[in-house]
Design an enzyme around this catalytic site. Structure first.
Site, mmCIF file in Angstrom:
data_model
loop_
_atom_site.group_PDB
_atom_site.id
_atom_site.type_symbol
_atom_site.label_atom_id
_atom_site.label_comp_id
_atom_site.label_asym_id
_atom_site.label_seq_id
_atom_site.Cartn_x
_atom_site.Cartn_y
_atom_site.Cartn_z
ATOM 1 N N LYS A 141 2.836 -10.586 0.493
ATOM 2 C CA LYS A 141 1.825 -10.596 -0.083
ATOM 3 C C LYS A 141 1.144 -10.920 1.540
ATOM 4 O O LYS A 141 0.353 -10.573 1.980
ATOM 5 C CB LYS A 141 1.686 -11.578 -0.818
ATOM 6 C CG LYS A 141 1.720 -10.714 -2.787
ATOM 7 C CD LYS A 141 0.270 -10.135 -3.180
ATOM 8 C CE LYS A 141 0.760 -8.344 -2.455
ATOM 9 N NZ LYS A 141 1.356 -8.109 -3.870
ATOM 10 N N HIS A 179 23.313 -17.992 7.548
ATOM 11 C CA HIS A 179 24.237 -17.225 7.816
ATOM 12 C C HIS A 179 23.619 -15.622 9.081
ATOM 13 O O HIS A 179 23.557 -14.691 9.222
ATOM 14 C CB HIS A 179 24.309 -16.015 7.121
ATOM 15 C CG HIS A 179 25.662 -16.330 5.710
ATOM 16 N ND1 HIS A 179 26.373 -16.799 6.496
ATOM 17 C CD2 HIS A 179 25.322 -17.561 4.669
ATOM 18 C CE1 HIS A 179 27.444 -17.415 5.232
ATOM 19 N NE2 HIS A 179 26.472 -17.678 4.368
ATOM 20 N N GLU A 228 1.435 -8.882 4.131
ATOM 21 C CA GLU A 228 0.641 -7.160 3.842
ATOM 22 C C GLU A 228 -1.136 -8.159 4.070
ATOM 23 O O GLU A 228 -2.373 -6.823 4.728
ATOM 24 C CB GLU A 228 0.787 -7.389 2.400
ATOM 25 C CG GLU A 228 0.126 -5.816 2.140
ATOM 26 C CD GLU A 228 -0.018 -5.411 0.511
ATOM 27 O OE1 GLU A 228 0.889 -6.405 -0.160
ATOM 28 O OE2 GLU A 228 -0.116 -4.419 -0.219
ATOM 29 N N ARG A 231 -8.550 3.578 -1.900
ATOM 30 C CA ARG A 231 -7.247 5.479 -1.990
ATOM 31 C C ARG A 231 -7.447 5.287 -0.092
ATOM 32 O O ARG A 231 -6.565 6.360 -0.058
ATOM 33 C CB ARG A 231 -7.958 6.188 -2.517
ATOM 34 C CG ARG A 231 -7.705 5.830 -4.255
ATOM 35 C CD ARG A 231 -8.523 7.283 -4.739
ATOM 36 N NE ARG A 231 -7.456 8.057 -4.986
ATOM 37 C CZ ARG A 231 -6.478 7.963 -5.649
ATOM 38 N NH1 ARG A 231 -6.158 7.191 -6.556
ATOM 39 N NH2 ARG A 231 -5.060 8.765 -5.596
ATOM 40 N N LYS A 268 -4.384 1.609 -1.363
ATOM 41 C CA LYS A 268 -3.970 1.656 -2.628
ATOM 42 C C LYS A 268 -2.958 2.039 -3.609
ATOM 43 O O LYS A 268 -2.114 1.557 -4.285
ATOM 44 C CB LYS A 268 -4.539 0.913 -3.853
ATOM 45 C CG LYS A 268 -4.847 0.800 -5.246
ATOM 46 C CD LYS A 268 -3.730 -1.234 -5.026
ATOM 47 C CE LYS A 268 -4.319 -1.468 -6.507
ATOM 48 N NZ LYS A 268 -3.801 -2.631 -5.828
ATOM 49 N N CYS A 287 -6.483 9.640 -0.692
ATOM 50 C CA CYS A 287 -7.405 9.918 -0.357
ATOM 51 C C CYS A 287 -8.507 9.679 -1.622
ATOM 52 O O CYS A 287 -7.977 9.718 -3.216
ATOM 53 C CB CYS A 287 -8.221 11.232 0.166
ATOM 54 S SG CYS A 287 -7.530 11.946 1.513
ATOM 55 N N GLU A 296 8.703 -11.380 -2.939
ATOM 56 C CA GLU A 296 7.178 -11.327 -3.172
ATOM 57 C C GLU A 296 6.185 -11.675 -2.307
ATOM 58 O O GLU A 296 5.253 -11.379 -1.437
ATOM 59 C CB GLU A 296 6.822 -10.901 -4.696
ATOM 60 C CG GLU A 296 5.530 -10.580 -5.430
ATOM 61 C CD GLU A 296 5.019 -9.457 -4.266
ATOM 62 O OE1 GLU A 296 5.627 -8.377 -4.350
ATOM 63 O OE2 GLU A 296 3.266 -9.142 -4.877
ATOM 64 N N ASN A 308 -6.845 15.662 -2.214
ATOM 65 C CA ASN A 308 -6.449 14.781 -2.402
ATOM 66 C C ASN A 308 -5.005 15.133 -1.893
ATOM 67 O O ASN A 308 -4.946 15.700 -3.474
ATOM 68 C CB ASN A 308 -7.129 13.265 -2.760
ATOM 69 C CG ASN A 308 -5.969 12.937 -3.591
ATOM 70 O OD1 ASN A 308 -4.731 11.964 -1.866
ATOM 71 N ND2 ASN A 308 -5.564 11.746 -4.398
ATOM 72 N N GLY A 309 -4.323 15.214 -1.102
ATOM 73 C CA GLY A 309 -3.175 15.313 -1.486
ATOM 74 C C GLY A 309 -2.451 15.897 -0.022
ATOM 75 O O GLY A 309 -2.764 15.311 0.581
ATOM 76 N N TRP A 342 -7.891 9.055 3.787
ATOM 77 C CA TRP A 342 -6.250 8.323 4.161
ATOM 78 C C TRP A 342 -5.462 9.346 5.012
ATOM 79 O O TRP A 342 -5.076 9.983 4.553
ATOM 80 C CB TRP A 342 -5.909 7.225 3.312
ATOM 81 C CG TRP A 342 -4.598 6.708 3.762
ATOM 82 C CD1 TRP A 342 -4.940 5.297 4.486
ATOM 83 C CD2 TRP A 342 -3.729 6.686 3.904
ATOM 84 N NE1 TRP A 342 -3.760 4.916 4.844
ATOM 85 C CE2 TRP A 342 -2.336 5.644 4.450
ATOM 86 C CE3 TRP A 342 -2.108 8.542 3.597
ATOM 87 C CZ2 TRP A 342 -1.308 5.985 4.777
ATOM 88 C CZ3 TRP A 342 -1.333 7.771 3.641
ATOM 89 C CH2 TRP A 342 -0.918 6.582 4.413
HETATM 90 C C1 AGP Z 1 1.779 -4.488 -2.872
HETATM 91 O O1 AGP Z 1 1.276 -5.469 -3.061
HETATM 92 C C2 AGP Z 1 1.818 -3.002 -2.481
HETATM 93 N N1 AGP Z 1 0.075 -2.634 -2.214
HETATM 94 C C3 AGP Z 1 2.092 -2.339 -2.603
HETATM 95 O O2 AGP Z 1 3.725 -2.398 -2.191
HETATM 96 C C4 AGP Z 1 2.746 -1.696 -4.145
HETATM 97 O O3 AGP Z 1 3.464 -2.284 -4.860
HETATM 98 C C5 AGP Z 1 3.466 -0.128 -4.083
HETATM 99 O O4 AGP Z 1 2.864 0.430 -3.365
HETATM 100 C C6 AGP Z 1 3.881 0.353 -5.637
HETATM 101 O O5 AGP Z 1 2.450 0.581 -5.811
HETATM 102 P P1 AGP Z 1 2.415 1.555 -7.531
HETATM 103 O O6 AGP Z 1 2.532 -0.293 -8.010
HETATM 104 O O7 AGP Z 1 1.082 1.249 -7.340
HETATM 105 O O8 AGP Z 1 3.526 1.848 -7.542
#
Ligand code: AGP
Length: 606
Positions: A483, A502, A486, A27, A601, A2, A479, A99-100, A73
């Site tokens: 993307k 395979h 996501e 966040r 994030k 959060c 990657e 937060n936590g 969150w």
């Molecule tokens: C990437 O687009 C993501 N949102 C996610 O995979 C992110 O890279 C991952 O949570 C790791 O975060 P960090 O680099 O802050 O540790």
């Protein structure tokens, strides 16, 4: 995870808090709320985003120069109005934002219920407010100190009491918390962007800090309430760094920052044609004895680590593994004091990554952090930290951080190769020349963004995608697929090109799209054969290839050409068209690109 903000000063707290929350919304964003202490202590909160909070605040009289606020969150309890923060104590004299996760909240709740307390929410946070009240004897600071000594888990807290209108208290353990020092006003927040418009003087609080915030001072205490000092950092980000600068989304803005990020990440690390990472001043004896190299990370950062694995094998000749932190932390990895562990994290706060780091350290390994956020938990717990200097990354989808992570990992490995006498100066010079071209190569991709946008316009309804490649092209394919999943919510799989036959080849139909990354020169012919296999099943193919790759034109439906980047550095450039592809797909579908559903994030809980 959060975001929290707290303010005390001469101004009305509400607009400052709401503004701070907006810059922390990355966040978490399932509910939001604010508590203001003026003539009365008032709380307004709602399920939904900050704009829903603003709607709810409309017409409400909420005046006062002291307040705390929260964007949530959910971890404990559904996202709804009741579970939204701030949370009151039983008498409603004390309010808390958190937060936590409080791991022992059920035990504490049982204990307090036995004493006759009645709880109103399903959250773990409410227990904290009740506990503080339990210990309150006219001194909020002392009550907080006693209450947090009973908490197990992670927390960044801001707390205020109706009876103490000249200050509020904040605490930090395993969740980020910073302080912002203004003139006649002070702030706390989960992250620096929340306070950037008001101050650039930042304190990064450490685990165990208990902080008393007045409008003219911030006093920091340890767990025993001894006064301690923390350094004040001048943050050189300006406020526009943390805003969109005219781009439709933060993600696009951050992709367009990549040419500059590439230059920043090598600043001070390539000098007079030589690679040198001053932060990586490891003991030479240890370096010569290294038996294993690990890259521990999550998500995009893990994909950057995978590039590192390939480069360690090639340049250092040492066994290397890239490990997803959530798996690594619960295995029995073969690590000892001869192991070198790179911990890769943009935020430096990812819970699994931190746990992986702690495990590695417990086993005696040397840990190197590849981190963006200065002073974050990973940065503080590793033996050496190498910052990637990518600046604040606001979009949930990580883009510029990946580019900088790969670059810094590559530079670090080459630095070690030099010390281990595995890189001669002629080869080093060639690599340096290539590093210096990367920013222009990235810019060229961005100049040709329309090609990607127009390809997307022909494929925007596709639901099945594969990203294939070999060697580093495979690493970057993972990657690209992440993307797309996501932010565009399109099913995407990253696959080694040679592995398609395979199994996944069965899924190739005229309704599928394959994005083939073909920049790894020694295996280009083999990738082209794999593309032909896809074409033979009626699949559509977009290839990403270097300009000199003539053959690919005859096999793929479309080719996006990039400059002739050196194979070993290619992910830094090839990822950009993949990021743009995901971005334009998501935009064509009208999605909330910067805040994709179900994601946040910074993943500071397991
Ligand atoms: C990437 O687009 C993501 N949102 C996610 O995979 C992110 O890279 C991952 O949570 C790791 O975060 P960090 O680099 O802050 O540790």
């Amino acid at each position: 995870m959060c975001g929290i903000v707290g303010y005390i000063g001469e101004k009305e707290a509400l607009p400052l808090l709401v503004d701070g929350l907006k810059r922390l919304e990355y966040r978490g964003y399932d509910s939001a709320g604010v508590a203001i202490l003026g003539e009365e202590l008032k709380v307004v909160k709602t399920v939904g985003r900050i704009k829903d909070l603003e709607n709810r605040l409309n017409g409400t009289e909420l005046k006062g120069q002291l307040g705390i606020a929260h964007t949530r969150w959910a971890t404990h309890g559904a996202p709804n109005d009741i579970n939204a923060h701030p949370h009151y104590s039983e008498s409603k004299n004390i309010v808390v934002v958190h937060n936590g996760i409080i791991e022992n909240y059920l035990e504490l709740k049982k204990m307090l219920t036995k004493e006759g307390k009645t709880f109103r929410t399903e959250t773990d946070t409410e227990v904290i407010a009740y506990l503080i009240e339990e210990f309150y004897e006219g001194n909020l600071l002392k009550a907080v100190q006693k209450a947090v000594s009973l908490l197990e888990g992670s927390y960044a807290l801001a707390i205020l009491s109706k009876d103490e209108p000249n200050h509020f208290v904040a605490v930090r353990k395993d969740s980020p918390l910073i302080g912002g020092i203004g003139k006649g006003e002070n702030f706390v927040a989960s992250d620096i962007p929340a306070v950037l418009p008001y101050t650039k003087d930042i304190i990064i609080f450490e685990n165990g800090d208990i902080v008393d915030i007045f409008k003219d001072k911030i006093v920091i205490y340890d767990k025993m309430l001894n006064v301690i000092k923390r350094p004040i950092h001048k943050v050189d980000w300006n406020i526009t760094d943390a805003q969109k600068c005219g781009f439709k989304h933060f993600m696009l803005k951050e992709i367009f920052e990549e040419p500059d990020v590439i230059k920043e990440a090598m600043r001070g690390r390539i000098k007079n044609g030589r690679i040198e990472i001053p932060e990586l001043d490891l003991d030479e004896h240890f370096l010569k004895e290294i038996n294993q190299v690990y890259f521990v990370a999550c998500g995009t950062a893990y994909h950057a680590g995978l590039v590192g694995k390939y480069l360690v094998e090639k340049y250092l000749g040492i066994p290397a593994q890239a490990e997803v932190a959530s798996e690594f932390r619960y295995r029995a990895p073969i690590i000892d004091e001869r192991s070198l562990v790179f911990v890769v994290s943009q935020s430096g706060e990812t819970a699994d990554t931190l746990a992986g780091l702690r495990l590695a350290k417990e086993k005696g390994a040397k840990a190197i952090g590849i981190v963006n956020v200065v002073g974050s938990s990973v940065a503080r717990e590793v033996d050496k930290v190498i910052y990637i200097h990518a600046g604040p990354e606001i979009a949930v989808a990580s883009t510029k951080a990946y580019v900088a992570q790969v670059e810094v990992i590559a530079l670090s490995i080459l630095h070690l190769a030099k010390i281990l006498e595995k890189l001669d100066s002629a080869r080093e010079q060639k690599l340096v020349d290539e590093f210096l071209k990367l920013s222009d190569y990235a810019k060229e991709v961005l100049d040709n963004k329309e090609e990607i946008a127009s390809f997307v316009s022909t494929t925007k309804n596709i639901e099945e995608t594969f990203f294939i490649g070999r060697n580093l092209d495979f690493a970057v394919s993972l990657e690209g697929a992440l993307k797309l999943k996501e932010i565009a919510y399109v099913h995407a799989e990253g696959y080694p090109a040679g592995e398609l036959k395979h199994g996944p080849l069965a899924l190739i139909t005229p309704n599928s799209l394959t994005i083939a990354v073909d920049t790894y020169t020694p295996l280009s012919d083999k990738t082209i054969s794999n593309i032909k296999e896809v074409k033979a099943r009626g699949g559509k193919v977009l290839a990403i290839a270097k300009k000199d790759n003539e053959r690919i034109k005859d096999v793929a439906d479309a080719v996006f050409y990039i400059s002739p980047v050196l194979d070993d550095l290619s992910p830094i450039v090839t990822v950009i068209p993949l990021q743009l592809f995901a971005y334009y797909m998501a935009d064509a579908r009208g999605l909330d690109i910067d805040k994709p559903r179900n994601l946040a994030k910074s993943v500071t809980v397991e």
